[in-house]
Motif scaffolding. Structure first.
Motif, mmCIF file in Angstrom:
data_model
loop_
_atom_site.group_PDB
_atom_site.id
_atom_site.type_symbol
_atom_site.label_atom_id
_atom_site.label_comp_id
_atom_site.label_asym_id
_atom_site.label_seq_id
_atom_site.Cartn_x
_atom_site.Cartn_y
_atom_site.Cartn_z
ATOM 1 N N ILE A 190 79.635 106.602 46.717
ATOM 2 C CA ILE A 190 79.010 106.384 45.409
ATOM 3 C C ILE A 190 79.055 107.707 44.647
ATOM 4 O O ILE A 190 79.324 108.765 45.231
ATOM 5 C CB ILE A 190 77.548 105.891 45.538
ATOM 6 N N SER A 191 78.756 107.657 43.373
ATOM 7 C CA SER A 191 78.674 108.894 42.590
ATOM 8 C C SER A 191 77.654 109.826 43.229
ATOM 9 O O SER A 191 76.616 109.384 43.727
ATOM 10 C CB SER A 191 78.262 108.576 41.157
ATOM 11 N N ASP A 202 77.101 99.348 46.709
ATOM 12 C CA ASP A 202 77.479 99.138 45.305
ATOM 13 C C ASP A 202 76.808 100.075 44.304
ATOM 14 O O ASP A 202 77.028 99.946 43.103
ATOM 15 C CB ASP A 202 77.220 97.686 44.890
ATOM 16 N N GLY A 203 75.977 101.007 44.757
ATOM 17 C CA GLY A 203 75.357 101.982 43.861
ATOM 18 C C GLY A 203 74.149 101.494 43.089
ATOM 19 O O GLY A 203 73.604 102.230 42.265
ATOM 20 N N SER A 260 71.683 102.600 37.872
ATOM 21 C CA SER A 260 72.571 102.523 39.030
ATOM 22 C C SER A 260 73.737 103.495 38.876
ATOM 23 O O SER A 260 74.040 103.947 37.762
ATOM 24 C CB SER A 260 73.097 101.099 39.189
ATOM 25 N N SER A 301 80.096 103.015 42.297
ATOM 26 C CA SER A 301 80.512 102.991 43.699
ATOM 27 C C SER A 301 82.044 103.021 43.751
ATOM 28 O O SER A 301 82.721 102.651 42.794
ATOM 29 C CB SER A 301 79.973 101.752 44.412
ATOM 30 N N TYR A 302 82.557 103.461 44.864
ATOM 31 C CA TYR A 302 83.998 103.603 45.071
ATOM 32 C C TYR A 302 84.392 102.888 46.354
ATOM 33 O O TYR A 302 83.640 102.915 47.324
ATOM 34 C CB TYR A 302 84.385 105.080 45.208
#
Length: 108
Positions: free
Chosen positions: A42-43, A81-82, A91, A94-95
């Motif tokens: 995620i970020s 999913d962040g 939120s 996500s990666y």
């Protein structure tokens, strides 16, 4: 079609922890919650503090989902999913993440 950026060996991330890496132009928090090769990304930017710190958060489980608690203001972000538990409007991105031949890869 996604391209995959190799980050590090999965063995370099201790189970139950996260690390930060630059993926493209973005700081990304990569987590390895367990002893297996499952990874999440995620970020790394905490939207409540505007600081690059989420990779240093504490991983926990709530309602059959894995979350990370920000080390600064303690908001929780779902690793899959962040989504932010406290305020979905805050939120984080996500990666897609995977382990291939022992290497952690993030989709760019």
């Amino acid at each position: 079609m996604s391209q995959w950026q190799r980050i590090c060996k999965v063995s370099q991330i201790l189970p139950g922890t996260g690390v930060c890496a630059r993926v493209g132009e973005h700081p990304v928090a990569i987590f390895r919650p367990r002893e297996n090769d499952e990874v999440f990304a995620i970020s790394n930017i905490d939207p409540f503090a505007d600081a690059s710190v989420l990779s240093r958060g504490i991983i926990g489980e709530h309602q059959q989902a894995l979350w990370v608690a920000s080390p600064l203001k303690k908001q929780h972000f779902r690793l899959s999913d962040g989504v932010c538990m406290e305020d979905e409007s805050r939120s984080v991105m996500s990666y897609a993440a995977r382990v291939t031949d022992g290497m952690v890869e993030i989709a760019v």
